[in-house]
Design a protein around this motif. Sequence first.
Motif, PDB file in Angstrom:
ATOM      1  N   PRO A 155     -42.966  34.105  53.440  1.00 37.41           N
ATOM      2  CA  PRO A 155     -42.215  33.730  52.363  1.00 37.41           C
ATOM      3  C   PRO A 155     -42.428  34.924  51.263  1.00 37.41           C
ATOM      4  O   PRO A 155     -41.407  34.934  50.140  1.00 37.41           O
ATOM      5  N   GLU A 156     -43.209  35.792  51.364  1.00 38.16           N
ATOM      6  CA  GLU A 156     -43.250  36.899  50.329  1.00 38.16           C
ATOM      7  C   GLU A 156     -42.105  37.956  50.615  1.00 38.16           C
ATOM      8  O   GLU A 156     -41.996  38.547  49.567  1.00 38.16           O
ATOM      9  N   ASN A 157     -41.261  37.782  51.465  1.00 44.05           N
ATOM     10  CA  ASN A 157     -40.180  38.288  51.768  1.00 44.05           C
ATOM     11  C   ASN A 157     -39.034  37.967  51.153  1.00 44.05           C
ATOM     12  O   ASN A 157     -37.827  38.424  51.519  1.00 44.05           O
ATOM     13  N   LEU A 158     -39.337  36.688  50.502  1.00 43.67           N
ATOM     14  CA  LEU A 158     -38.030  36.027  49.820  1.00 43.67           C
ATOM     15  C   LEU A 158     -38.348  36.065  48.252  1.00 43.67           C
ATOM     16  O   LEU A 158     -39.163  36.624  47.789  1.00 43.67           O
ATOM     17  N   ILE A 159     -37.283  35.745  47.405  1.00 39.93           N
ATOM     18  CA  ILE A 159     -37.375  35.829  46.088  1.00 39.93           C
ATOM     19  C   ILE A 159     -36.846  34.214  45.934  1.00 39.93           C
ATOM     20  O   ILE A 159     -35.885  33.587  46.024  1.00 39.93           O
TER      21      ILE A 159
ATOM     22  N   TRP B 170     -33.806  33.291  47.826  1.00 40.58           N
ATOM     23  CA  TRP B 170     -32.885  34.608  47.796  1.00 40.58           C
ATOM     24  C   TRP B 170     -33.623  35.440  48.768  1.00 40.58           C
ATOM     25  O   TRP B 170     -34.791  35.450  48.964  1.00 40.58           O
ATOM     26  N   VAL B 171     -32.554  35.994  49.694  1.00 35.13           N
ATOM     27  CA  VAL B 171     -32.883  36.997  50.486  1.00 35.13           C
ATOM     28  C   VAL B 171     -32.692  38.279  50.199  1.00 35.13           C
ATOM     29  O   VAL B 171     -31.476  38.697  49.829  1.00 35.13           O
ATOM     30  N   PRO B 172     -33.605  39.400  49.782  1.00 33.22           N
ATOM     31  CA  PRO B 172     -33.008  40.703  49.256  1.00 33.22           C
ATOM     32  C   PRO B 172     -32.888  41.656  50.251  1.00 33.22           C
ATOM     33  O   PRO B 172     -33.558  41.722  51.416  1.00 33.22           O
ATOM     34  N   ILE B 173     -31.983  42.492  50.289  1.00 35.42           N
ATOM     35  CA  ILE B 173     -31.372  43.347  51.111  1.00 35.42           C
ATOM     36  C   ILE B 173     -31.277  44.790  50.608  1.00 35.42           C
ATOM     37  O   ILE B 173     -30.607  44.909  49.724  1.00 35.42           O
TER      38      ILE B 173
ATOM     39  N   LEU C 254     -29.337  44.196  46.687  1.00 39.22           N
ATOM     40  CA  LEU C 254     -28.736  42.832  46.308  1.00 39.22           C
ATOM     41  C   LEU C 254     -29.600  41.855  46.980  1.00 39.22           C
ATOM     42  O   LEU C 254     -30.670  42.070  48.033  1.00 39.22           O
ATOM     43  N   ALA C 255     -29.247  40.485  46.609  1.00 38.32           N
ATOM     44  CA  ALA C 255     -29.929  39.561  47.275  1.00 38.32           C
ATOM     45  C   ALA C 255     -28.770  38.458  47.527  1.00 38.32           C
ATOM     46  O   ALA C 255     -27.868  38.421  46.703  1.00 38.32           O
ATOM     47  N   PHE C 256     -29.131  37.722  48.621  1.00 41.00           N
ATOM     48  CA  PHE C 256     -28.085  36.564  48.762  1.00 41.00           C
ATOM     49  C   PHE C 256     -28.891  35.123  48.766  1.00 41.00           C
ATOM     50  O   PHE C 256     -29.889  35.134  49.166  1.00 41.00           O
TER      51      PHE C 256
END
Length: 102
Positions: free
Chosen positions: A59-63, A70-73, A41-43
């Motif tokens: 920022p490559e760890n963000l969507i 979004w933060v993918p988890i 998921l992402a939030f």
Amino acid sequence: PRNTLHFKSGDCDDLSILYSSLLEAIGIETAFLTIPGHIFLAFSLYINETKGKKLFRNPENLIFKDGKTWVPIEITMIQKGFIKAWETGAKEWRDGGQKYWK
């Protein structure tokens, strides 16, 4: 989510649904991300891409999607800490998850 809490365990879909439910209950928008045979998921951080790229060192760890950051988890990695779960989710996204966002 109730059964996952009761049994204190679950697989990727159980844990993703539970985590998403908890975040949504406090007003944080979530999205399910699927890749063949897996879900994570992402939030939403409720900030735009420009601000997301300024605020975060990696920022490559963000969507960046639909005007939001979004933060993918990878929730199955959460026992190793939030940062590890985030890094793993980001890698899954970069390795092909983006083609499954609808």
